[in-house]
Design an enzyme around this catalytic site. Sequence first.
Site, PDB file in Angstrom:
ATOM      1  N   TYR A  51     -12.469  21.291  11.248  1.00 35.58           N
ATOM      2  CA  TYR A  51     -13.823  21.834  11.420  1.00 35.58           C
ATOM      3  C   TYR A  51     -14.018  22.511  12.769  1.00 35.58           C
ATOM      4  CZ  TYR A  51     -15.784  20.092   7.134  1.00 35.58           C
ATOM      5  OH  TYR A  51     -16.073  19.907   5.820  1.00 35.58           O
TER       6      TYR A  51
ATOM      7  N   HIS B 107     -21.026  -2.099  35.994  1.00 40.89           N
ATOM      8  CA  HIS B 107     -21.308  -0.907  36.801  1.00 40.89           C
ATOM      9  C   HIS B 107     -21.841   0.238  35.935  1.00 40.89           C
ATOM     10  CE1 HIS B 107     -19.754   1.985  40.160  1.00 40.89           C
ATOM     11  NE2 HIS B 107     -20.753   2.514  39.491  1.00 40.89           N
TER      12      HIS B 107
ATOM     13  N   GLU C 249     -18.851   7.932  45.220  1.00 40.60           N
ATOM     14  CA  GLU C 249     -17.848   7.639  44.192  1.00 40.60           C
ATOM     15  C   GLU C 249     -16.788   8.744  44.101  1.00 40.60           C
ATOM     16  OE1 GLU C 249     -16.766   4.708  43.047  1.00 40.60           O
ATOM     17  OE2 GLU C 249     -18.787   4.237  42.378  1.00 40.60           O
TER      18      GLU C 249
ATOM     19  N   HIS D 195     -24.717   5.559  34.933  1.00 41.69           N
ATOM     20  CA  HIS D 195     -25.125   4.161  34.757  1.00 41.69           C
ATOM     21  C   HIS D 195     -26.047   4.100  33.542  1.00 41.69           C
ATOM     22  CE1 HIS D 195     -24.604   3.416  39.394  1.00 41.69           C
ATOM     23  NE2 HIS D 195     -23.487   3.757  38.794  1.00 41.69           N
TER      24      HIS D 195
ATOM     25  N   TYR E 260     -16.427   7.214  13.235  1.00 40.62           N
ATOM     26  CA  TYR E 260     -15.346   8.211  13.317  1.00 40.62           C
ATOM     27  C   TYR E 260     -15.517   9.191  14.483  1.00 40.62           C
ATOM     28  CZ  TYR E 260     -18.422  11.661  11.104  1.00 40.62           C
ATOM     29  OH  TYR E 260     -19.453  12.513  10.823  1.00 40.62           O
TER      30      TYR E 260
ATOM     31  N   HIS F 117     -19.845  10.515  35.630  1.00 41.56           N
ATOM     32  CA  HIS F 117     -19.999   9.064  35.804  1.00 41.56           C
ATOM     33  C   HIS F 117     -21.484   8.741  35.735  1.00 41.56           C
ATOM     34  CE1 HIS F 117     -20.176   5.103  37.443  1.00 41.56           C
ATOM     35  NE2 HIS F 117     -20.650   5.498  38.612  1.00 41.56           N
TER      36      HIS F 117
HETATM   37 ZN   LIG Z   1     -21.768   4.265  39.824  1.00 39.19          ZN
END
Ligand SMILES: [Zn+2]
Length: 209
Positions: A204, A151, A70, A91, A110, A89
Amino acid sequence: MSAPDLAEAAQQLAREGLVVGTAGNVSVRTRAGLVITPSAVPYEQLTSAHLAALDAVGVQVGGTHRKSSEWRLHLALYQARGDVQAVVHTHSAAATALAVLRRPIPPIHYAMHQLGGEVPVAPYATFGTAELAEGVVAALGAGHAALMANHGAVVVGESLAAALERARLLEWVCRVYLHALSGGTPHVLSPSEMAAAAERLQSYRPAPP
Ligand SMILES: [Zn+2]
């Protein structure tokens, strides 16, 4: 950003169940390009020696193992967004469930200010392709988190720590949204309610040293 930090971050994600086996990948921007987790090394066994160093166009220039499949997604995010220093990334299960529903997450809490507000869904494309990378970049826009249809999910950060925190927050928000959907119609915060929360969150934030 040192390579051991990245290996440790990947192991942390595995321990927390956000990535399983070799699914998901983490990268940081470097002066030359980026460093990314390799393909086909289980996260529990990952060390800094396994990490793949890529140049500015994605050619691997270092590391004992092949770059993640990827890598195009990570490179495209760094190219599109000068503020991004790290990409995670995953899953992770709840985020992927919503990605399967192809359901964007409206501002239901929020804390989603930290994700850039509403979380969009990028269109489906085969994993590892430039088409997928382009779709994610377009869906993400100036935000910090996006789901990837059927995905998984991707988050970006101005530091590796910020990206990791967002990956955790995104999964939590997705779990909450799924629970809420199972009990009725979730209420969504208005833009002014989100803006007021954002203002408060700013106040904050710890003062710079
Ligand atoms: Zn992936």
